[in-house]
Design a protein around this motif. Structure first.
Motif, PDB file in Angstrom:
ATOM      1  N   GLY A   1       0.751  -1.236   0.000  1.00 45.49           N
ATOM      2  CA  GLY A   1       0.000   0.000   0.000  1.00 45.49           C
ATOM      3  C   GLY A   1       0.785   1.292   0.000  1.00 45.49           C
ATOM      4  O   GLY A   1       0.205   2.366   0.154  1.00 45.49           O
ATOM      5  N   ASN A   2       2.118   1.214  -0.121  1.00 45.12           N
ATOM      6  CA  ASN A   2       2.944   2.422  -0.028  1.00 45.12           C
ATOM      7  C   ASN A   2       2.686   3.186   1.261  1.00 45.12           C
ATOM      8  O   ASN A   2       2.687   4.423   1.292  1.00 45.12           O
ATOM      9  CB  ASN A   2       2.721   3.336  -1.239  1.00 45.12           C
ATOM     10  CG  ASN A   2       3.735   3.087  -2.334  1.00 45.12           C
ATOM     11  OD1 ASN A   2       4.929   2.935  -2.074  1.00 45.12           O
ATOM     12  ND2 ASN A   2       3.267   3.016  -3.568  1.00 45.12           N
ATOM     13  N   ALA A   3       2.445   2.455   2.359  1.00 45.29           N
ATOM     14  CA  ALA A   3       2.155   3.073   3.646  1.00 45.29           C
ATOM     15  C   ALA A   3       2.872   2.303   4.755  1.00 45.29           C
ATOM     16  O   ALA A   3       2.880   1.067   4.740  1.00 45.29           O
ATOM     17  CB  ALA A   3       0.651   3.072   3.909  1.00 45.29           C
ATOM     18  N   PRO A   4       3.470   2.991   5.728  1.00 45.65           N
ATOM     19  CA  PRO A   4       4.209   2.301   6.793  1.00 45.65           C
ATOM     20  C   PRO A   4       3.367   1.290   7.566  1.00 45.65           C
ATOM     21  O   PRO A   4       3.828   0.189   7.849  1.00 45.65           O
ATOM     22  CB  PRO A   4       4.671   3.443   7.700  1.00 45.65           C
ATOM     23  CG  PRO A   4       4.682   4.657   6.831  1.00 45.65           C
ATOM     24  CD  PRO A   4       3.576   4.466   5.844  1.00 45.65           C
ATOM     25  N   MET A   5       2.132   1.670   7.917  1.00 41.37           N
ATOM     26  CA  MET A   5       1.298   0.758   8.706  1.00 41.37           C
ATOM     27  C   MET A   5       0.971  -0.514   7.937  1.00 41.37           C
ATOM     28  O   MET A   5       0.953  -1.612   8.503  1.00 41.37           O
ATOM     29  CB  MET A   5       0.007   1.464   9.140  1.00 41.37           C
ATOM     30  CG  MET A   5       0.218   2.554  10.173  1.00 41.37           C
ATOM     31  SD  MET A   5      -1.340   3.292  10.734  1.00 41.37           S
ATOM     32  CE  MET A   5      -2.130   1.873  11.494  1.00 41.37           C
ATOM     33  N   GLU A   6       0.741  -0.373   6.628  1.00 43.80           N
ATOM     34  CA  GLU A   6       0.411  -1.553   5.834  1.00 43.80           C
ATOM     35  C   GLU A   6       1.647  -2.419   5.608  1.00 43.80           C
ATOM     36  O   GLU A   6       1.550  -3.652   5.561  1.00 43.80           O
ATOM     37  CB  GLU A   6      -0.221  -1.127   4.519  1.00 43.80           C
ATOM     38  CG  GLU A   6      -1.592  -0.481   4.711  1.00 43.80           C
ATOM     39  CD  GLU A   6      -2.261  -0.111   3.408  1.00 43.80           C
ATOM     40  OE1 GLU A   6      -2.385  -0.983   2.534  1.00 43.80           O
ATOM     41  OE2 GLU A   6      -2.664   1.064   3.275  1.00 43.80           O
ATOM     42  N   ALA A   7       2.814  -1.792   5.456  1.00 41.87           N
ATOM     43  CA  ALA A   7       4.056  -2.569   5.332  1.00 41.87           C
ATOM     44  C   ALA A   7       4.310  -3.362   6.606  1.00 41.87           C
ATOM     45  O   ALA A   7       4.683  -4.543   6.560  1.00 41.87           O
ATOM     46  CB  ALA A   7       5.227  -1.639   5.038  1.00 41.87           C
ATOM     47  N   ALA A   8       4.084  -2.725   7.758  1.00 43.44           N
ATOM     48  CA  ALA A   8       4.256  -3.424   9.035  1.00 43.44           C
ATOM     49  C   ALA A   8       3.251  -4.555   9.170  1.00 43.44           C
ATOM     50  O   ALA A   8       3.573  -5.630   9.692  1.00 43.44           O
ATOM     51  CB  ALA A   8       4.106  -2.438  10.194  1.00 43.44           C
ATOM     52  N   ALA A   9       2.023  -4.336   8.684  1.00 42.41           N
ATOM     53  CA  ALA A   9       1.002  -5.387   8.752  1.00 42.41           C
ATOM     54  C   ALA A   9       1.397  -6.587   7.897  1.00 42.41           C
ATOM     55  O   ALA A   9       1.159  -7.740   8.276  1.00 42.41           O
ATOM     56  CB  ALA A   9      -0.344  -4.834   8.308  1.00 42.41           C
ATOM     57  N   CYS A  10       2.001  -6.342   6.730  1.00 39.64           N
ATOM     58  CA  CYS A  10       2.476  -7.447   5.893  1.00 39.64           C
ATOM     59  C   CYS A  10       3.540  -8.253   6.632  1.00 39.64           C
ATOM     60  O   CYS A  10       3.539  -9.489   6.592  1.00 39.64           O
ATOM     61  CB  CYS A  10       3.029  -6.907   4.574  1.00 39.64           C
ATOM     62  SG  CYS A  10       1.781  -6.293   3.415  1.00 39.64           S
TER      63      CYS A  10
END
Length: 422
Positions: free
Chosen positions: A92-101
């Protein structure tokens, strides 16, 4: 207490229960692992993530390539006799979504994250490190990919491309303007480009920072053209997916009689973008482009193209000329080599890391130099200490196709060391 060899009686009801359970298992396939040899080995679970449907750069072809690779390798008996299970995640090009992955990779028992794209290394890398999960073949956007002890990059990332772009333009342009993101990552790009330019005995580039998600760049285009002087020169841009928007604004400027060539790096400009914007009649005809790998038409991509053709099932997310797809292919090549080197050992994240650190040598069929991640193989610069592949290629757009501008690879390791000293 039951001793060894003592006879135990079994009641008829117990035998009927065991028989029923056995019949149910035969019908349901209990203990049988599809694609694995004889069902005797557990599947290998890995994850590939990339942004999709975001406002900035999107790389849907990378997870799709991972899935196609799994279908191919499982049709061949798996990786070292093990079924390959590929999980995908929208970063998602977003820190929170990268962390969720990253959290999902840990929860799902992934032994590695392979061939992925994210600029948010600070959000996901600590979670992978804590779980001891290796990050193999990231796209090369964040510093963390080149610093983390559990990261194994397959290319030199943006620094190698910008250093190479400087070397490429030093021989071809009188003056250079650089249009780059106005961000923490983008702030380093002028120093790296200038290291390449000055190593080629060229003056430094004009620096033009801007937003990397704008719809138009008319003012930045005007300034970039002004900065190259009356004799013309080159304008290079590294804005990811929005590089096309910049060069569209650039070509719409009123003519002023100067011959200004355009340039960029692979990932910001690639063959799919050239095709979408008019090919030989588009804004990139004659453009200089620095890449990590051989041009898309090179025969060394033959194996990857065959896998896409036979196992991607017309998935239009996968373009073999896309740098993200190419990086994912190389990353899975690394994974396969490492797992096969472990033989009958249990495949765990720690076992993969140990093999990589001990110096497993990966042959990518000439798409990169042979890859190894021993301490002595690493570049060792402060910003990118874990770089092991600091080779780039020089390409140019001719008749709408990216072709070699210079044959073979160019080593930008010395240039990166000079940039680190600035």
């Amino acid at each position: 207490m039951t001793g060894i060899g003592r006879r135990r009686s079994s009641s008829p009801s117990l035998l009927r229960t065991v028989a029923a359970v056995g019949s149910a298992c035969l019908l349901a396939g209990c203990g049988v692992i599809p694609g694995a040899t004889g069902g005797s080995r557990e599947p290998l679970t890995v994850m590939t993530w990339a942004p999709e449907n975001s406002r900035a750069t999107n790389m849907p072809g990378m997870p799709a390539m991972g899935q196609a690779y799994a279908r191919w390798v499982n049709s061949q008996g798996g990786v070292g006799g093990r079924e390959l299970r590929v999980l995908t995640c929208n970063e998602g090009n977003a820190p929170m979504e990268a962390a969720a992955c990253a959290r999902r990779a840990v929860q799902e028992g992934a032994v590695a994250v392979v061939g992925s794209y994210s600029q948010h290394g600070r959000a996901f890398m600590p979670r992978l490190e804590a779980a001891g999960i290796p990050y193999i073949g990231g796209y090369g956007l964040s510093d963390d990919e080149f610093k983390s002890p559990t990261s194994y990059p397959v290319n030199g990332g943006q620094p190698a491309l910008l250093a190479g772009n400087g070397l490429q333009l030093a021989d071809s342009c009188d003056r250079v303007s650089l249009v780059r993101p106005d961000s923490v990552t983008g702030a380093d790009l002028p120093y790296i480009l200038n290291a390449g330019l000055t190593r080629g005995h060229h003056r430094k580039a004009a620096d033009i920072p801007t937003a990397d998600d704008a719809g138009a760049y008319t003012e930045e285009a005007r300034r970039s053209r002004e900065q190259v002087g009356d004799d013309g020169g080159c304008v290079t841009a590294a804005l990811g997916e929005h590089t096309a928007n910049f060069f569209d604004s650039f070509r719409r400027l009123p003519p002023d009689g100067r011959d200004v060539r355009v340039s960029s790096v692979l990932g910001s400009v690639d063959q799919p973008l050239i095709d979408r914007t008019g090919g030989a009649n588009g804004p990139f005809e004659g453009a200089y482009v620095t890449g990590w790998y051989p041009e898309a038409g090179d025969e060394r991509w033959g194996a990857m193209k065959r896998v896409i053709r036979e196992h991607a099932f017309a998935d239009n997310r996968i373009d073999p000329a896309d740098a993200g797809v190419q990086t994912t292919w190389i990353a899975y090549t690394v994974l396969k080599s490492v797992v096969e080197s472990l033989g009958d050992q249990e495949i765990t994240p720690g076992a993969i890391i140990h093999a990589l650190d001990r110096g497993v040598r990966v042959d990518t069929g000439g798409l990169t130099p042979p890859l190894r991640w021993r301490y002595e193989d690493m570049l060792g610069t402060p910003a990118t200490p874990r770089t092991v592949n600091h080779q780039v290629t020089f390409q140019v757009v001719r008749m709408g196709r990216l072709v070699a501008h210079k044959e073979g690879f160019v080593d930008v390791g010395p240039t990166l060391r000079e940039a680190a000293a600035l």
